[in-house]
Design an enzyme around this catalytic site. Structure first.
Site, PDB file in Angstrom:
ATOM      1  N   GLU A 153       9.554   3.052  14.107  1.00 15.01           N
ATOM      2  CA  GLU A 153      10.202   3.295  12.618  1.00 15.01           C
ATOM      3  C   GLU A 153      10.190   4.665  12.614  1.00 15.01           C
ATOM      4  O   GLU A 153       9.708   5.657  13.365  1.00 15.01           O
ATOM      5  CB  GLU A 153       9.437   2.952  11.405  1.00 15.01           C
ATOM      6  N   GLU A 194       4.934  -4.056  11.936  1.00 13.88           N
ATOM      7  CA  GLU A 194       4.061  -2.947  11.668  1.00 13.88           C
ATOM      8  C   GLU A 194       2.850  -3.419  11.178  1.00 13.88           C
ATOM      9  O   GLU A 194       3.072  -3.804   9.913  1.00 13.88           O
ATOM     10  CB  GLU A 194       4.625  -1.556  11.059  1.00 13.88           C
ATOM     11  N   CYS A 252      -3.039   1.683   6.563  1.00 15.61           N
ATOM     12  CA  CYS A 252      -2.952   1.175   8.145  1.00 15.61           C
ATOM     13  C   CYS A 252      -3.433   2.350   9.036  1.00 15.61           C
ATOM     14  O   CYS A 252      -3.809   1.725  10.040  1.00 15.61           O
ATOM     15  CB  CYS A 252      -1.650   0.568   8.430  1.00 15.61           C
ATOM     16  N   ASN A 276       0.905  -1.236   0.068  1.00 19.01           N
ATOM     17  CA  ASN A 276      -0.144  -0.001   0.062  1.00 19.01           C
ATOM     18  C   ASN A 276       0.756   1.197   0.132  1.00 19.01           C
ATOM     19  O   ASN A 276       0.372   2.353  -0.390  1.00 19.01           O
ATOM     20  CB  ASN A 276      -1.091  -0.016   1.071  1.00 19.01           C
TER      21      ASN A 276
HETATM   22  P1  NAD Z   1       0.713  -9.046   3.794  1.00 17.45           P
HETATM   23  O1  NAD Z   1       1.168  -9.692   5.288  1.00 17.45           O
HETATM   24  O2  NAD Z   1      -0.003 -10.127   3.106  1.00 17.45           O
HETATM   25  O3  NAD Z   1       2.216  -9.098   2.926  1.00 17.45           O
HETATM   26  C1  NAD Z   1       3.256  -8.244   3.463  1.00 17.45           C
HETATM   27  C2  NAD Z   1       4.523  -8.707   3.243  1.00 17.45           C
HETATM   28  O4  NAD Z   1       4.748 -10.132   3.800  1.00 17.45           O
HETATM   29  C3  NAD Z   1       4.439  -9.184   1.366  1.00 17.45           C
HETATM   30  O5  NAD Z   1       5.670  -8.602   0.951  1.00 17.45           O
HETATM   31  C4  NAD Z   1       4.476 -10.412   1.347  1.00 17.45           C
HETATM   32  O6  NAD Z   1       4.708 -11.018   0.134  1.00 17.45           O
HETATM   33  C5  NAD Z   1       5.223 -11.041   2.675  1.00 17.45           C
HETATM   34  N1  NAD Z   1       4.767 -12.244   3.151  1.00 17.45           N
HETATM   35  C6  NAD Z   1       3.745 -12.982   2.918  1.00 17.45           C
HETATM   36  N2  NAD Z   1       3.918 -14.469   3.657  1.00 17.45           N
HETATM   37  C7  NAD Z   1       4.958 -14.253   4.037  1.00 17.45           C
HETATM   38  C8  NAD Z   1       5.596 -15.295   4.733  1.00 17.45           C
HETATM   39  N3  NAD Z   1       5.296 -16.711   5.018  1.00 17.45           N
HETATM   40  N4  NAD Z   1       7.060 -14.955   5.105  1.00 17.45           N
HETATM   41  C9  NAD Z   1       7.349 -13.857   4.813  1.00 17.45           C
HETATM   42  N5  NAD Z   1       7.007 -13.000   4.311  1.00 17.45           N
HETATM   43  C10 NAD Z   1       5.720 -13.301   3.814  1.00 17.45           C
HETATM   44  O7  NAD Z   1       0.193  -7.898   4.030  1.00 17.45           O
HETATM   45  P2  NAD Z   1      -0.463  -6.899   2.594  1.00 17.45           P
HETATM   46  O8  NAD Z   1      -1.605  -7.257   2.082  1.00 17.45           O
HETATM   47  O9  NAD Z   1       0.825  -6.730   1.628  1.00 17.45           O
HETATM   48  O10 NAD Z   1      -0.292  -5.367   3.411  1.00 17.45           O
HETATM   49  C11 NAD Z   1      -1.614  -4.813   3.925  1.00 17.45           C
HETATM   50  C12 NAD Z   1      -1.352  -4.846   5.522  1.00 17.45           C
HETATM   51  O11 NAD Z   1      -0.189  -4.344   5.751  1.00 17.45           O
HETATM   52  C13 NAD Z   1      -2.637  -4.428   6.147  1.00 17.45           C
HETATM   53  O12 NAD Z   1      -2.848  -5.033   7.325  1.00 17.45           O
HETATM   54  C14 NAD Z   1      -2.139  -3.138   6.585  1.00 17.45           C
HETATM   55  O13 NAD Z   1      -2.793  -2.525   7.689  1.00 17.45           O
HETATM   56  C15 NAD Z   1      -0.644  -3.294   6.924  1.00 17.45           C
HETATM   57  N6  NAD Z   1       0.118  -2.177   6.948  1.00 17.45           N
HETATM   58  C16 NAD Z   1       0.647  -1.588   8.157  1.00 17.45           C
HETATM   59  C17 NAD Z   1       1.443  -0.517   8.227  1.00 17.45           C
HETATM   60  C18 NAD Z   1       1.856  -0.137   9.530  1.00 17.45           C
HETATM   61  O14 NAD Z   1       2.893   0.679   9.431  1.00 17.45           O
HETATM   62  N7  NAD Z   1       1.404  -0.513  10.713  1.00 17.45           N
HETATM   63  C19 NAD Z   1       1.534   0.231   6.981  1.00 17.45           C
HETATM   64  C20 NAD Z   1       1.190  -0.356   5.754  1.00 17.45           C
HETATM   65  C21 NAD Z   1       0.503  -1.444   5.885  1.00 17.45           C
END
Ligand code: NAD
Length: 479
Positions: free
Chosen positions: A459, A247, A281, A149
């Protein structure tokens, strides 16, 4: 012809075509083709980062400053082109894409400056003749795993401090947004990073990400993404006794009190809940509104929603772009159906929209009469969907705001100094906004949450040092 973007491993661009990147505003438009790494490439990248660490960690501030400053300058000079590519692959508007790109440049600039401000402490020991030094050193190989995102800002706010404090990196971006990730790595590579210091491994989370989690040679992992993946990162990191930082999601409240300035409250709600298609988020997905202003607030929000231009992210007139992909669109629609089943009133939007090009267009949705116990108030939807929860007074508003498994951001719209001050002190969130949207933060101060939203050190800003360095205490006997 579509260009093939490769992975960067030990200073070499490697890999065959693996995946295509589709524009969510126009699914006929292929943004590019990208190499897809497997476990073997992940291992090579980790080995390269490990080998590069001793020299990079001792490289000194000037070498790191030069790379980070050059990177910032190039990103800023190319902000329109990079911002456009970001909007094309992720679906946020052009203005949002360019804004995010500028932010990435500012982050690299900030951490370029930080390389020249490293300091330590020297204190007398309790033992006569002994001096004690406290210094900070890089942690080693840092695994960076990012979501889709904020395709350029999040990689920037992890990569820049990791490099500034002398770490080497294996970077795995989200599958949906490889173009922004590749661009930032290409710029850093050309800015003069020695081979192996920064490695890019695009590919599946379950394959490449998992290989990083399973490696004993990754000394720290900085992760942003969903709670489910975050828990995996945590479990694997504890297994390997490595440092980690998570995060994750949010279900952020925006409280609107009777004494709020109506215009400010509506601006905060529209921006916080719906801009970036609600895919932040920090989005305000719970609008907690006191009785005296409730009806006026709801009417004004609906009026503004009706005027929002929803369309192709690359059209300069668009205010809300498409949802990122089919899976996320289905999740949004499923939650809209759940909200109706739970008895909330869908007062605006929630339906799919047709535009000139085939894309994932959804009209922003507003629920009224929601309770804080409903699933739509407790679970992160991550789309342009917000609920209005009606409350009696400030005390109830604060209690509802804090009654959530998450704790990333919170906001209050009020003209009362007493309530603003009380809310800042008592909100159980990492970031609190008064008369501002819950989303939209500065790049030079700490970012992060509490409870189920975050784990580990903050961060961004100078606080980033906590995660990307480890402290050494050295004693010298000088007689
Ligand atoms: P996601 O957890 O599906 O993926 C995040 C990353 O993790 C991707 O690069 C993905 O390929 C990787 N990943 C997936 N499975 C894995 C595994 N088994 N081992 C290691 N890596 C793996 O999340 P998303 O759909 O890309 O992002 C949306 C989420 O991110 C939402 O929940 C949002 O709130 C959160 N987010 C949080 C913040 C924050 O700073 N708090 C900022 C932006 C987004």
């Amino acid at each position: 012809m579509t260009v093939l973007r490769k992975n960067l491993i030990d200073g070499e661009w490697l890999g065959e075509a693996g995946s295509r990147n589709i524009n969510p505003s126009n699914t006929n438009d292929v943004v590019g083709e990208y190499a897809s790494a497997g476990p073997e490439e992940a291992k090579q990248a980790i080995a390269a980062a490990k080998a590069a660490f001793p020299a990079w960690s001792r490289s000194g501030p000037l070498a790191r400053h030069a790379v980070l400053k050059k990177t910032s300058d190039e990103i800023m000079a190319r902000k329109d082109e990079i911002g456009r590519a970001l909007a094309r692959e992720e679906g946020k508007t052009l203005a949002e894409g360019i804004g995010e790109t500028i932010r990435a440049a500012q982050i690299f600039d900030f951490f370029a400056g930080e390389t020249l401000r490293l300091s330590g402490e020297l204190v007398p020991s309790v033992r006569p003749g002994v001096g004690v030094e406290m210094t900070r050193e890089g942690v080693g190989v840092v695994g960076i795993i990012t979501p889709w995102n904020f395709p350029i800002a999040i990689p920037a706010w992890k990569i820049a401090p990791a490099l500034a404090y002398g770490n080497t990196i294996v970077f795995k971006p989200a599958e949906l947004v490889p173009e922004s990730a590749w661009t930032i790595v290409d710029i850093l590579h050309r800015a003069g990073l020695p081979k192996g210091v920064l490695n890019l491994v695009m590919g599946k989370g379950s394959v490449v990400g998992q290989a990083m989690l399973d490696s004993p040679d990754v000394n720290a992992i900085s992760f942003t993404g969903s709670v489910g993946t975050g828990k995996r990162v945590a479990a694997a990191s504890v297994e390997h006794m490595r440092k980690f930082q998570l995060e994750m999601g949010g279900k952020n409240p925006l409280v609107v009190l009777d004494d709020a300035d109506l215009g400010t409250a509506v601006d905060c709600a529209i921006n916080g809940a719906y801009f970036s298609t609600g895919q932040r988020c920090t989005a305000s997905s719970r609008l907690i509104v006191t009785e005296g202003i409730h009806d006026r607030f709801v009417d004004a929000v609906k009026e503004r929603l009706d005027k929002l231009v929803i369309g192709d992210a690359l059209d300069a007139k668009t205010q809300i772009g498409p949802v990122v992909d089919q899976t996320q669109l289905k999740q949004d629609e499923d939650y809209i159906a759940i909200g109706r089943q739970e008895g909330a009133e869908l007062a605006f939007g929630g339906e799919r929209l047709e535009r000139e090009s085939p894309g994932f267009y959804l009209r922003p949705a507003l629920f009224l009469g929601a309770t804080n116990a409903m699933r739509i108030s407790r679970e992160e939807i991550f789309g342009p969907v917000a609920n209005v929860i009606r409350v009696k007074d400030y005390d109830e508003a604060l209690a509802v705001a804090n009654d959530t498994p998450f704790g990333l951001t919170s906001g209050i719209c009020t003209t009362s100094l007493k309530h603003a001050t009380h809310f800042k002190r008592n909100s159980e969130a990492g970031m609190v906004m008064v008369n501002l949207p819950t989303a939209g933060v500065d790049f030079h101060v700490p970012f992060g949450g509490r409870k189920g939203s975050s784990y580990g050190p903050r961060e961004q800003g100078r606080y980033a040092m906590e995660f990307y360095t480890t402290v050494k205490t050295a004693y010298t006997f000088a007689g």
